[in-house]
Design a protein around this motif. Structure first.
Motif, PDB file in Angstrom:
ATOM      1  N   ILE A  57       0.843  -1.196   0.000  1.00 47.13           N
ATOM      2  CA  ILE A  57       0.000   0.000   0.000  1.00 47.13           C
ATOM      3  C   ILE A  57       0.879   1.247   0.000  1.00 47.13           C
ATOM      4  CG2 ILE A  57      -1.649   1.370   1.333  1.00 47.13           C
ATOM      5  CD1 ILE A  57      -2.815  -1.280   2.368  1.00 47.13           C
ATOM      6  N   ALA A  58       1.879   1.263   0.881  1.00 42.02           N
ATOM      7  CA  ALA A  58       2.760   2.429   0.977  1.00 42.02           C
ATOM      8  C   ALA A  58       3.586   2.610  -0.288  1.00 42.02           C
ATOM      9  CB  ALA A  58       3.671   2.290   2.191  1.00 42.02           C
ATOM     10  N   ARG A  59       3.945   1.521  -0.935  1.00 43.62           N
ATOM     11  CA  ARG A  59       4.714   1.614  -2.176  1.00 43.62           C
ATOM     12  C   ARG A  59       3.899   2.278  -3.272  1.00 43.62           C
ATOM     13  NH1 ARG A  59       5.341  -1.433  -6.853  1.00 43.62           N
ATOM     14  NH2 ARG A  59       7.449  -1.431  -7.760  1.00 43.62           N
ATOM     15  N   SER A  60       2.598   2.007  -3.285  1.00 45.94           N
ATOM     16  CA  SER A  60       1.740   2.528  -4.345  1.00 45.94           C
ATOM     17  C   SER A  60       1.141   3.886  -4.007  1.00 45.94           C
ATOM     18  CB  SER A  60       0.605   1.531  -4.629  1.00 45.94           C
ATOM     19  OG  SER A  60       1.127   0.254  -4.971  1.00 45.94           O
ATOM     20  N   ALA A  61       0.776   4.084  -2.743  1.00 49.91           N
ATOM     21  CA  ALA A  61       0.129   5.326  -2.312  1.00 49.91           C
ATOM     22  C   ALA A  61       1.184   6.216  -1.667  1.00 49.91           C
ATOM     23  CB  ALA A  61      -1.001   5.018  -1.329  1.00 49.91           C
ATOM     24  N   LEU A  62       1.523   7.296  -2.328  1.00 44.13           N
ATOM     25  CA  LEU A  62       2.687   8.082  -1.942  1.00 44.13           C
ATOM     26  C   LEU A  62       2.469   8.941  -0.712  1.00 44.13           C
ATOM     27  CD1 LEU A  62       3.908   9.163  -5.488  1.00 44.13           C
ATOM     28  CD2 LEU A  62       4.530   7.146  -4.146  1.00 44.13           C
ATOM     29  N   ASN A  63       1.255   8.992  -0.197  1.00 43.45           N
ATOM     30  CA  ASN A  63       0.983   9.752   1.019  1.00 43.45           C
ATOM     31  C   ASN A  63       0.792   8.843   2.233  1.00 43.45           C
ATOM     32  OD1 ASN A  63       1.056  12.280  -0.304  1.00 43.45           O
ATOM     33  ND2 ASN A  63      -1.010  11.935  -1.083  1.00 43.45           N
ATOM     34  N   VAL A  64       1.273   7.609   2.137  1.00 43.39           N
ATOM     35  CA  VAL A  64       1.150   6.637   3.223  1.00 43.39           C
ATOM     36  C   VAL A  64       2.485   6.491   3.941  1.00 43.39           C
ATOM     37  CG1 VAL A  64       0.814   4.190   3.752  1.00 43.39           C
ATOM     38  CG2 VAL A  64      -0.783   5.367   2.232  1.00 43.39           C
ATOM     39  N   TYR A  65       2.406   6.445   5.272  1.00 41.45           N
ATOM     40  CA  TYR A  65       3.574   6.285   6.135  1.00 41.45           C
ATOM     41  C   TYR A  65       3.382   5.017   6.975  1.00 41.45           C
ATOM     42  CZ  TYR A  65       4.564  11.174   5.002  1.00 41.45           C
ATOM     43  OH  TYR A  65       4.838  12.345   4.346  1.00 41.45           O
ATOM     44  N   LEU A  66       4.484   4.449   7.449  1.00 42.03           N
ATOM     45  CA  LEU A  66       4.417   3.219   8.240  1.00 42.03           C
ATOM     46  C   LEU A  66       5.138   3.391   9.570  1.00 42.03           C
ATOM     47  CD1 LEU A  66       5.229   0.453   5.575  1.00 42.03           C
ATOM     48  CD2 LEU A  66       2.985   1.123   6.418  1.00 42.03           C
ATOM     49  N   THR A  67       4.606   2.733  10.606  1.00 45.05           N
ATOM     50  CA  THR A  67       5.354   2.527  11.854  1.00 45.05           C
ATOM     51  C   THR A  67       5.560   1.022  12.007  1.00 45.05           C
ATOM     52  OG1 THR A  67       3.522   2.221  13.408  1.00 45.05           O
ATOM     53  CG2 THR A  67       4.106   4.497  12.848  1.00 45.05           C
ATOM     54  N   VAL A  68       6.660   0.657  12.634  1.00 46.05           N
ATOM     55  CA  VAL A  68       7.055  -0.751  12.645  1.00 46.05           C
ATOM     56  C   VAL A  68       7.313  -1.273  14.056  1.00 46.05           C
ATOM     57  CG1 VAL A  68       9.520  -0.311  12.434  1.00 46.05           C
ATOM     58  CG2 VAL A  68       8.567  -2.398  11.405  1.00 46.05           C
ATOM     59  N   GLU A  69       6.901  -0.479  15.071  1.00 43.16           N
ATOM     60  CA  GLU A  69       7.356  -0.685  16.441  1.00 43.16           C
ATOM     61  C   GLU A  69       7.272  -2.111  16.979  1.00 43.16           C
ATOM     62  OE1 GLU A  69       3.233   1.174  16.526  1.00 43.16           O
ATOM     63  OE2 GLU A  69       4.984   1.065  15.292  1.00 43.16           O
ATOM     64  N   PRO A  70       6.146  -2.856  16.930  1.00 42.94           N
ATOM     65  CA  PRO A  70       6.130  -4.159  17.589  1.00 42.94           C
ATOM     66  C   PRO A  70       7.048  -5.184  16.939  1.00 42.94           C
ATOM     67  CG  PRO A  70       4.101  -3.843  16.358  1.00 42.94           C
ATOM     68  CD  PRO A  70       4.836  -2.543  16.326  1.00 42.94           C
ATOM     69  N   TRP A  71       7.334  -5.007  15.652  1.00 40.42           N
ATOM     70  CA  TRP A  71       8.249  -5.939  14.997  1.00 40.42           C
ATOM     71  C   TRP A  71       9.654  -5.857  15.575  1.00 40.42           C
ATOM     72  CZ3 TRP A  71       6.547  -9.675  11.965  1.00 40.42           C
ATOM     73  CH2 TRP A  71       5.338  -9.521  11.269  1.00 40.42           C
ATOM     74  N   LEU A  72      10.005  -4.719  16.181  1.00 41.85           N
ATOM     75  CA  LEU A  72      11.370  -4.530  16.659  1.00 41.85           C
ATOM     76  C   LEU A  72      11.663  -5.273  17.952  1.00 41.85           C
ATOM     77  CD1 LEU A  72      11.935  -0.762  15.855  1.00 41.85           C
ATOM     78  CD2 LEU A  72      13.297  -2.664  15.006  1.00 41.85           C
ATOM     79  N   TRP A  73      10.634  -5.581  18.730  1.00 45.46           N
ATOM     80  CA  TRP A  73      10.897  -6.308  19.973  1.00 45.46           C
ATOM     81  C   TRP A  73      10.015  -7.526  20.143  1.00 45.46           C
ATOM     82  CZ3 TRP A  73       9.404  -1.142  19.878  1.00 45.46           C
ATOM     83  CH2 TRP A  73       8.054  -0.893  20.126  1.00 45.46           C
ATOM     84  N   GLY A  74       8.878  -7.561  19.480  1.00 50.06           N
ATOM     85  CA  GLY A  74       8.015  -8.726  19.590  1.00 50.06           C
ATOM     86  C   GLY A  74       7.358  -8.827  20.952  1.00 50.06           C
ATOM     87  N   TYR A  75       6.570  -9.869  21.111  1.00 49.82           N
ATOM     88  CA  TYR A  75       5.890 -10.131  22.377  1.00 49.82           C
ATOM     89  C   TYR A  75       6.130 -11.581  22.764  1.00 49.82           C
ATOM     90  CZ  TYR A  75       3.501  -5.666  21.901  1.00 49.82           C
ATOM     91  OH  TYR A  75       3.231  -4.331  21.782  1.00 49.82           O
ATOM     92  N   PRO A  76       6.363 -11.860  24.040  1.00 51.75           N
ATOM     93  CA  PRO A  76       6.659 -13.226  24.470  1.00 51.75           C
ATOM     94  C   PRO A  76       5.566 -14.203  24.035  1.00 51.75           C
ATOM     95  CG  PRO A  76       7.068 -11.687  26.265  1.00 51.75           C
ATOM     96  CD  PRO A  76       6.393 -10.907  25.168  1.00 51.75           C
ATOM     97  N   GLY A  77       5.996 -15.305  23.427  1.00 52.97           N
ATOM     98  CA  GLY A  77       5.066 -16.351  23.037  1.00 52.97           C
ATOM     99  C   GLY A  77       4.413 -16.169  21.682  1.00 52.97           C
ATOM    100  N   TRP A  78       4.641 -14.990  21.050  1.00 54.43           N
ATOM    101  CA  TRP A  78       4.003 -14.755  19.752  1.00 54.43           C
ATOM    102  C   TRP A  78       4.808 -15.359  18.612  1.00 54.43           C
ATOM    103  CZ3 TRP A  78       0.158 -10.607  18.417  1.00 54.43           C
ATOM    104  CH2 TRP A  78      -0.636 -10.276  19.516  1.00 54.43           C
ATOM    105  N   GLY A  79       6.109 -15.542  18.831  1.00 51.48           N
ATOM    106  CA  GLY A  79       6.928 -16.149  17.795  1.00 51.48           C
ATOM    107  C   GLY A  79       7.253 -15.226  16.640  1.00 51.48           C
ATOM    108  N   GLN A  80       6.939 -13.934  16.786  1.00 51.74           N
ATOM    109  CA  GLN A  80       7.242 -12.979  15.731  1.00 51.74           C
ATOM    110  C   GLN A  80       7.880 -11.744  16.345  1.00 51.74           C
ATOM    111  OE1 GLN A  80       7.095 -13.262  12.565  1.00 51.74           O
ATOM    112  NE2 GLN A  80       5.646 -14.876  12.084  1.00 51.74           N
ATOM    113  N   GLY A  81       8.769 -11.141  15.594  1.00 51.29           N
ATOM    114  CA  GLY A  81       9.393  -9.912  16.053  1.00 51.29           C
ATOM    115  C   GLY A  81      10.667 -10.178  16.832  1.00 51.29           C
ATOM    116  N   GLY A  82      11.338  -9.122  17.169  1.00 54.55           N
ATOM    117  CA  GLY A  82      12.633  -9.198  17.816  1.00 54.55           C
ATOM    118  C   GLY A  82      13.584  -8.276  17.073  1.00 54.55           C
ATOM    119  N   GLU A  83      14.712  -8.010  17.680  1.00 56.32           N
ATOM    120  CA  GLU A  83      15.603  -6.990  17.137  1.00 56.32           C
ATOM    121  C   GLU A  83      16.023  -7.273  15.703  1.00 56.32           C
ATOM    122  OE1 GLU A  83      20.069  -5.480  18.096  1.00 56.32           O
ATOM    123  OE2 GLU A  83      18.626  -5.287  19.733  1.00 56.32           O
ATOM    124  N   GLU A  84      16.530  -8.483  15.429  1.00 56.89           N
ATOM    125  CA  GLU A  84      17.021  -8.752  14.076  1.00 56.89           C
ATOM    126  C   GLU A  84      15.885  -8.717  13.052  1.00 56.89           C
ATOM    127  OE1 GLU A  84      19.512 -12.042  11.429  1.00 56.89           O
ATOM    128  OE2 GLU A  84      19.201 -12.374  13.584  1.00 56.89           O
TER     129      GLU A  84
END
Length: 228
Positions: free
Chosen positions: A104-131
């Motif tokens: 969506i952001a690639r196509s719509a030039l007025n769209v911005y993204l935040t990525v915060e939960p991907w950077l640390w993840g949540y215990p037990g979710w199996g997704q996210g973390g620093e790398e």
């Protein structure tokens, strides 16, 4: 909540007198971001030059998370191409939701993204973390540019009845962003200090009209809404 009596008048007056700088759409309370009930709000934001922020994370057990599916944002950006839209959370924790947000952001030039939960993840979710988060952040940067990414905390972490642990969480998150150039190198990823400065405040300041950065404000104006 757009269903609250008088909410549209409240938003309009708040935008007019400066109390409101934008509007957060919280779909999981029971409507898609493309619901017609929200369109007068988007029109008000467009007229005021203020952004809409839309949540796209999976929020169990009480949130009606199907409404957070980012695919419905495609209707919003199609009908309001000049509206600045911030997609919160980049579809966490689903990779296919992340891909939709990025496309969506690639196509719509007025769209911005935040990525915060991907950077640390949540215990037990199996997704996210620093790398994983840094690699996703780099993928967004390489696709749409650092000038359309905004730092986010995914919550407020002041010393409240939640306890001082919340403040430590916030400090740790800010530290990760501040140290992003050094930390990213551990995974073979490069970020410049200029990119960090953009993501950590200048981009949002520009969207809210409190930072003047003319080199980043030249963008296409479509000049219409709700074409079909």
């Amino acid at each position: 909540d757009a269903r609250r009596p008088g909410s549209l008048d409240l938003v309009r007056s708040g935008l007019k007198d400066g109390r409101f700088k934008g509007l957060k759409v919280f779909p999981e309370v029971g409507y898609f971001p493309s619901d017609p009930i929200l369109y007068p709000f988007y029109s008000a934001l467009l007229e005021a030059g203020a952004p809409a922020a839309i949540c796209t994370n999976f929020e169990p057990p009480f949130g009606r998370s199907r409404f957070n599916d980012p695919i419905y944002i495609t209707d919003v950006v199609a009908d309001f191409p000049d509206l600045n839209v911030i997609i919160f959370h980049a579809g966490y924790p689903f990779d296919h939701w992340f891909d939709i947000c990025l496309l969506i952001a690639r196509s719509a030039l007025n769209v911005y993204l935040t990525v915060e939960p991907w950077l640390w993840g949540y215990p037990g979710w199996g997704q996210g973390g620093e790398e994983e988060g840094i690699r996703k952040l780099a993928r967004i940067r390489d696709t749409i540019g650092a000038h359309r990414i905004s730092f986010g905390t995914d919550g407020q972490f002041a010393n409240t009845n939640w306890g001082e642990g919340s403040t430590r969480t916030y400090v740790n998150q800010v530290t990760l962003w501040k140290e992003l150039p050094e930390r990213a190198k551990r995974y073979g990823v490069n970020f410049s200090q200029e990119e960090v400065d953009l993501m950590m405040g200048l981009n949002l300041g520009r969207l809210l009209g409190v930072v003047d950065m003319p080199e980043y404000t030249k963008k296409r104006k479509y000049g219409w809404s709700i074409l079909m």
